[in-house]
Motif scaffolding. Structure first.
Motif, mmCIF file in Angstrom:
data_model
loop_
_atom_site.group_PDB
_atom_site.id
_atom_site.type_symbol
_atom_site.label_atom_id
_atom_site.label_comp_id
_atom_site.label_asym_id
_atom_site.label_seq_id
_atom_site.Cartn_x
_atom_site.Cartn_y
_atom_site.Cartn_z
ATOM 1 N N GLU A 698 0.824 -1.210 0.000
ATOM 2 C CA GLU A 698 0.000 0.000 0.000
ATOM 3 C C GLU A 698 0.867 1.272 0.000
ATOM 4 O O GLU A 698 0.414 2.342 -0.404
ATOM 5 C CB GLU A 698 -0.940 -0.025 1.219
ATOM 6 C CG GLU A 698 -2.089 0.939 1.164
ATOM 7 C CD GLU A 698 -3.178 0.597 0.127
ATOM 8 O OE1 GLU A 698 -3.012 0.999 -1.040
ATOM 9 O OE2 GLU A 698 -4.191 -0.041 0.492
ATOM 10 N N ASP A 699 2.146 1.152 0.400
ATOM 11 C CA ASP A 699 3.014 2.343 0.385
ATOM 12 C C ASP A 699 3.681 2.562 -0.961
ATOM 13 O O ASP A 699 4.529 3.447 -1.102
ATOM 14 C CB ASP A 699 4.070 2.246 1.500
ATOM 15 C CG ASP A 699 5.067 1.117 1.283
ATOM 16 O OD1 ASP A 699 4.935 0.377 0.285
ATOM 17 O OD2 ASP A 699 5.985 0.972 2.119
ATOM 18 N N GLY A 883 -1.596 0.366 -3.494
ATOM 19 C CA GLY A 883 -0.313 1.043 -3.681
ATOM 20 C C GLY A 883 -0.316 2.135 -4.731
ATOM 21 O O GLY A 883 0.675 2.840 -4.892
ATOM 22 N N MET A 886 0.153 5.951 -3.268
ATOM 23 C CA MET A 886 1.457 6.209 -2.640
ATOM 24 C C MET A 886 2.610 6.058 -3.644
ATOM 25 O O MET A 886 3.647 6.692 -3.515
ATOM 26 C CB MET A 886 1.665 5.271 -1.451
ATOM 27 C CG MET A 886 0.779 5.579 -0.241
ATOM 28 S SD MET A 886 1.202 7.124 0.609
ATOM 29 C CE MET A 886 0.057 8.259 -0.140
ATOM 30 N N VAL B 36 -4.719 8.900 1.887
ATOM 31 C CA VAL B 36 -4.042 7.603 1.794
ATOM 32 C C VAL B 36 -2.796 7.599 2.677
ATOM 33 O O VAL B 36 -2.484 6.608 3.332
ATOM 34 C CB VAL B 36 -3.698 7.266 0.327
ATOM 35 C CG1 VAL B 36 -2.983 5.918 0.241
ATOM 36 C CG2 VAL B 36 -4.962 7.241 -0.522
ATOM 37 N N VAL B 40 -1.972 4.892 5.512
ATOM 38 C CA VAL B 40 -0.812 4.000 5.449
ATOM 39 C C VAL B 40 0.124 4.198 6.641
ATOM 40 O O VAL B 40 0.661 3.244 7.180
ATOM 41 C CB VAL B 40 -0.045 4.211 4.123
ATOM 42 C CG1 VAL B 40 1.272 3.432 4.108
ATOM 43 C CG2 VAL B 40 -0.914 3.791 2.950
ATOM 44 N N TYR B 41 0.285 5.454 7.054
ATOM 45 C CA TYR B 41 1.357 5.732 8.010
ATOM 46 C C TYR B 41 0.922 6.130 9.417
ATOM 47 O O TYR B 41 1.673 5.918 10.362
ATOM 48 C CB TYR B 41 2.284 6.833 7.465
ATOM 49 C CG TYR B 41 3.089 6.381 6.278
ATOM 50 C CD1 TYR B 41 4.158 5.490 6.460
ATOM 51 C CD2 TYR B 41 2.798 6.802 4.996
ATOM 52 C CE1 TYR B 41 4.903 5.052 5.385
ATOM 53 C CE2 TYR B 41 3.541 6.370 3.908
ATOM 54 C CZ TYR B 41 4.595 5.496 4.102
ATOM 55 O OH TYR B 41 5.328 5.058 3.043
#
Lengths: 993, 91
Positions: A698-699, A883, A886, B36, B40-41
């Protein structure tokens, strides 16, 4: 000292006098009896000196009779089975036992390091921190080796442990720690109610303190009551009594750790049996009936051999019929200590005096004193005279200031009892202080656990039985068992009174922690230097940090700290309690998971055939894969691998690729699902076609790659890399179940169900025609590149055929049920003989993928993007996928990223090495000029030179540039050319042919 | 630690794999980079009751939402992820 058991009483004790056992201690031969511990046998033989202390090399004897022992540590057994720091007090005697004392040179009697005592003033708390600070480099080279030689305990064997260890699970309603009166009563109540019970007792006999202290229960002598209770429990099918088993820890969710010393009481475990077994016990309830530990009083010379805990002295006399001394003095601050005087008199021993720190003594004890003809001195022991041969004389400060001396060869000490609060405190529980018994008791416990009896501060026999029985009944009830618990065992409660006494100031060393040689003055020094918190005290002085974890020393240490800081003991508090309660061998935690069984081994379907061919195997995760197949006359692996590559490129070869992860994707939304997990589209893939797919995290970083084929409208067959097979399955299940639950799709792992072989080379079709049914059309038209479909084989078997190529040659992958894998390998060899078929391993596979510029693990390394790999164009702009967002970030699309490029040395004879760094020509090698590195290399038979792939800054724009390969690890610098990563057949004509 | 899988019953910790906070929801395709990035983070580091994703890889391969107290490891609820288990025929 004698080898004739001169200190053995002529009768009594739980020893089997008909079975004499011979043993050796420090090379000298002795005799003992079955039922002895090593310690009790040494006592019976008059051995007082058993070891030298950790720091000062002071002579030490036996202090206790249990697992709390700080002093009597020995090296047990010899050779590979030599075990350091074994407590003589828990080691069962067996025929031929060999033990050696520790930390002495040249001998226990004459130890040159005992000069350390003369330097004692400098060996104080924090000595190492203060003294060996400078210069720093001296620490490793000089200070540490010297200190390690001088200080320390036993020696490890230094060789592999020849014994086996086991791990096992057990499940029950109620687990009970300890088999004293509380533990047995708990087991009776729980067992009668129908509960499944496991009782763990660390001793080899059930009964706990009853074995030494006796008593009357239900009108029966203790021994008889124990026998009846054990008989009743043994007859219950759901009660398991485990001796030699210590419950050492409690973990979340009612899971308990226990170590069973299955065969430690034998010289060598019987064949096919384990030495120890680590139990994980899952129990709805736990009753801690682990008892209490008698604590010493700190005075000068309290470590002299012959000074012993009062309860231990009773154990040696009553249970083992062994007398630690002829003329015994007793120093107590509580009622319970007097039992030792009673036991000594009953055994016909002489009592020199009882020194009682309390102002009053009961009339019963007064009459005992007059009957035994010994004085009762009110006061405290101020020092002990003696040495390695034991106690000689005891100095007493009498209440009121006068002094007295007592001649005795043994001193029994009782400073009161500390409930064993370990298990109840392991979840960061803090025990609470009770003034009436001057001890810490459990204050709550982990969920499902309760303490009973002495472990809960109930010291009377009647109270132990009552608390144990009630706790056992309640535990069973909570676990849903409601049988008739019968009547509770009954006994009288003894009176208990104590006046707390921790430390008598005086001249000479007074030890708090005997195993780590921590003295009362060390505690006081720590206070003066600001280490007042108990946690600081512990670490600065190392109090309680030895193998006994301070079972006899921690409370005294914090009481002394409390006194010098002017705080109360509860204000001072305890350190955090942590498992295990007793040392547990690392081997027991490992169990059978060692050497070749450290992890499971997975074998490919053709493994046995490959082994017959003499294949060299390589570990790939859990798999063993054929790396190459050497032939007679080949001088090294490179020659074999080069032959295999040439055979494929010029003829035909095959390779077992079954280790790839394989996942069946079924459902109406299977295509839509794959569109979301791959960067490229799969819903548009035609039935009967395969496509290379790339997944991102996802990154935005590349996660995995592989080919996926569409076998039906609603059925895809997805492959992953070998390394990521399990993780991709987990990831896809997450996507399916959590992220996209609305999709109608199901996943099935079929990695183990299918054997898969890559068949590659220009003669592939010739070979396949011998394998598949002649009716199947394998022509370019009938089975084009990237085709995928089921075919019928000669005979009646069906297989899946995929026209995909990793080698760059004309190739198919054939997939069939795993049970046919080995037969297929044999069949390919037979059918392929006319075409010179050659099996090839993972090395040749790797060479051909590098020649073709295919990326693999070294390039999919968790830092690269699709763009870095040269696959950026695969990213669909018409759909969302994991992904996508990102991956569009500035840094992940920056033009100066390190990207995959081909690399070859300008000197064709040069051996390119992976890991070499890429530096622009003319620049000084270093981090500032580092532009990337070589990721994969091979010797290319086609180009007849070493080639490689690398990740290089702006690499694709720099094709043809000469750069420096800088390899500081191997001390090499050489020129390389950046080139197209596809070294072989760049237009792909061969794989389409 | 033991987790009661809705499909398999009470099982030992070793059968499960931890992922992390179950609160963040994957943003819609058009939510933009910031949303996003957060997903994600950014994670809360909760000392207390937390909803977490666990994977029963050693069992039925279900993803579970486990409510756990990170201070005591007490598990107060376990539920299967929305898409766990077999597809409902006709649903």
């Amino acid at each position: 000292m004698a080898g004739d058991q001169a200190n053995r009483l002529t009768s009594g004790g739980l020893i089997d006098r008909s079975t004499a056992l011979s043993f050796r201690f420090d090379g000298k031969a002795f005799l003992g009896f079955k039922g002895d511990t090593l310690a009790s046998a040494l006592v019976a033989n008059g051995v007082k000196l058993v070891g030298r202390s950790f720091k000062y090399h002071r002579p030490r004897g036996i202090l206790t009779a249990g697992s709390e022992e700080p002093n009597a540590l020995v090296e047990l057994r010899s050779g590979a089975r030599r075990e350091a720091n074994t407590k003589a007090t828990t080691a069962e005697l067996y025929e031929g036992l060999e033990a050696a004392s520790q930390n002495r040179w040249p001998s226990l009697n004459f130890d040159v390091m005992s000069v350390n005592q003369l330097f004692a003033p400098i060996f104080v708390a924090g000595f190492y921190y203060k003294t060996f600070m400078w210069p720093a480099k001296f620490w490793e080279a000089i200070y540490e080796p010297a200190i390690r030689r001088a200080a320390g305990l036993g020696r490890a064997s230094g060789v592999s442990d020849p014994d086996h260890y086991d791990k096992a699970w057990a499940h029950c309603d109620v687990v009970i720690a300890g088999s004293g009166p509380a533990g047995l009563a708990a087991a009776l109540a729980a067992g009668r109610s129908g509960a499944r019970v496991i009782l763990c007792e660390e001793d080899f006999v059930l009964g706990g303190r009853l074995l030494a202290d006796g008593g009357t229960i239900d009108g029966l002598p203790a021994a008889e009551w124990i026998a009846r209770a054990v008989a009743e429990l043994t007859a219950m099918p759901d009660v398991r009594l485990m001796t030699r088993t210590t419950l050492f820890g409690v973990y979340d969710g009612g899971t308990y750790g226990a170590i069973e010393r299955v065969n430690d009481h034998l010289p060598v475990p019987p064949e096919h049996q384990v030495r120890q077994r680590l139990w994980r016990i899952v129990a709805k309830r736990c009753v801690v009936a682990a008892g209490a530990i008698e604590r010493p009083i700190v005075f000068a010379g309290n470590d002299t051999p012959g000074v012993m805990m009062a309860s231990a002295m009773r154990s040696y006399i009553s249970r083992y019929a062994a007398t630690p001394a002829r003329r015994i003095a007793l120093f107590t601050n509580n009622e319970d200590g007097w039992r030792t005087a009673e036991t000594a008199i009953a055994a016909g021993l002489q009592v020199a005096a009882v020194i009682d720190a309390r102002p009053h003594v009961s009339p019963a004890h007064r009459s005992l004193a007059s009957k035994g003809g010994f004085p009762v001195l009110h006061g405290a022991v101020s020092s002990v005279d003696g040495g390695k041969n034991g106690v000689r004389k005891i100095s007493v400060s009498l209440t009121g200031g006068a002094r007295a001396e007592v001649e005795a060869d043994g001193l029994a000490v009782s400073g009161g009892w500390n409930p064993a609060v370990g298990l109840t405190s392991y979840h960061r529980g803090r025990p609470k202080w009770r003034d009436d018994i001057a001890a810490f008791v459990p204050d709550g416990a982990p969920p499902g656990m309760v303490a009973a009896g002495a472990a809960n501060g109930a010291f009377g026999l009647g109270a132990c039985l009552r608390e144990g029985f009630e706790a056992g009944a309640a535990a069973a009830r909570d676990a849903g068992r409601s049988g008739n618990i019968g009547s509770m065992p009954v006994a009288d409660d003894e009176a208990f009174s104590i006046s707390p006494l921790w430390h008598i100031a005086g001249k000479g060393k007074a030890f708090v922690d005997q195993q780590h040689d921590v003295t009362a003055s060390d505690v006081e020094l720590a206070q003066r230097e600001g280490f007042q918190s108990v946690e600081h005290l512990k670490r600065y002085t190392t109090l309680g940090m030895a193998t006994d974890q301070g079972k006899t020393s921690n409370v005294a240490g914090l009481a002394i700290m409390a006194a010098v800081t002017g705080k109360s003991i509860p204000e001072t508090g305890t350190t955090i309690y942590r498992p295990p309660y007793v040392p547990v061998a690392i081997g027991a935690f490992a169990g059978h998971h060692r050497d070749e069984n450290f992890h499971a081994t997975r074998l490919t379907p053709s493994h046995h055939w490959a082994a017959e061919q003499g294949a060299v195997f390589v570990d790939t995760g859990l798999w063993k894969r054929a790396q190459w197949y050497p032939r007679a006359g080949e001088k090294d692996w490179l020659e074999s691998v080069t032959r295999e590559v040439k055979a494929v490129r010029n003829g035909v070869g095959f390779c077992d690729v079954s280790t790839l992860g394989k996942i069946d994707v079924h459902g109406a939304d299977a295509g839509a699902f794959l569109d979301r997990v791959y960067i490229n589209a799969f819903s548009s893939l035609a039935v009967g076609k395969a496509r290379y797919g790339l997944m991102l995290r996802e990154d935005g970083i590349v996660y995995d790659d592989g080919t996926t084929s569409r076998l039906a409208e609603d059925h895809y067959f997805l492959t992953t890399t070998t390394a990521k097979a399990g993780l991709v399955m987990q990831h896809l299940e997450f996507c399916r179940q959590v992220l996209f639950p609305e999709l109608d799709v199901q996943l099935t792992s079929v990695s183990d169900q299918w054997a898969q072989f890559s068949i590659a080379g220009p003669k592939t079709r010739d070979l396949l025609k011998e394998i598949v049914d002649p009716a199947e059309d394998l022509s370019n038209e009938g089975f084009p590149f990237m085709g995928a479909r089921e075919v019928k084989l000669r005979g009646d078997l069906k297989a899946r055929l995929f026209r995909i190529s990793f080698s760059g040659e004309m190739a198919f992958e054939i997939s069939l049920p795993a049970r046919y894998g080995e037969a297929m390998a044999r069949n390919l060899m037979v059918a392929g003989k006319p075409f010179g078929v050659t099996p090839y391993g993972t090395e040749a596979l790797g060479v051909m993928r590098i020649e073709k510029g295919h990326v693999a693990g070294p390039e999919l390394n968790g830092t690269t993007t699709a763009g870095d790999l040269g696959l950026g164009k695969m990213m669909s702009t018409r759909k969302d996928f994991i992904g996508r967002v990102m991956a569009g970030r500035e840094a992940l699309t920056a033009p100066n990223r390190q990207v995959v490029v081909g690399i070859k040395p300008t000197d064709k004879g040069r051996h390119l090495r992976s890991g070499a760094h890429v530096i622009p020509k003319g620049e000084t090698p270093g981090p500032d000029n580092d532009q990337g590195y070589v990721t994969s290399v091979c010797f290319s038979p086609v180009l007849d030179q070493w080639i490689g792939l690398g990740l290089v800054e702006r690499g694709r724009e720099r094709i043809g540039e000469i750069v420096l390969a800088h390899d500081p690890l191997r001390g090499e610098d050489y020129d390389v050319e950046l080139c197209n990563p596809v070294f072989y057949d760049p237009d792909g004509g061969r794989q389409r042919g | 630690m033991r987790i009661t899988c809705p499909f398999c019953g009470e099982r030992e910790l070793g059968e499960f794999t931890y992922l992390g906070d179950a609160k963040p929801q994957r943003p819609a395709a058009d939510a933009g980079e910031d949303a996003v990035y957060d997903y994600v983070y950014l994670r809360d580091n909760i000392a207390g009751v937390m909803s977490e994703h666990w994977y029963h890889g050693g069992g039925c391969r279900a993803w579970l939402k486990v409510t756990r107290n990170t201070l005591t490891h007490e598990i107060s609820a376990v539920e299967a992820a929305a898409g766990a288990g077999a597809a409902k025929v006709g649903a």
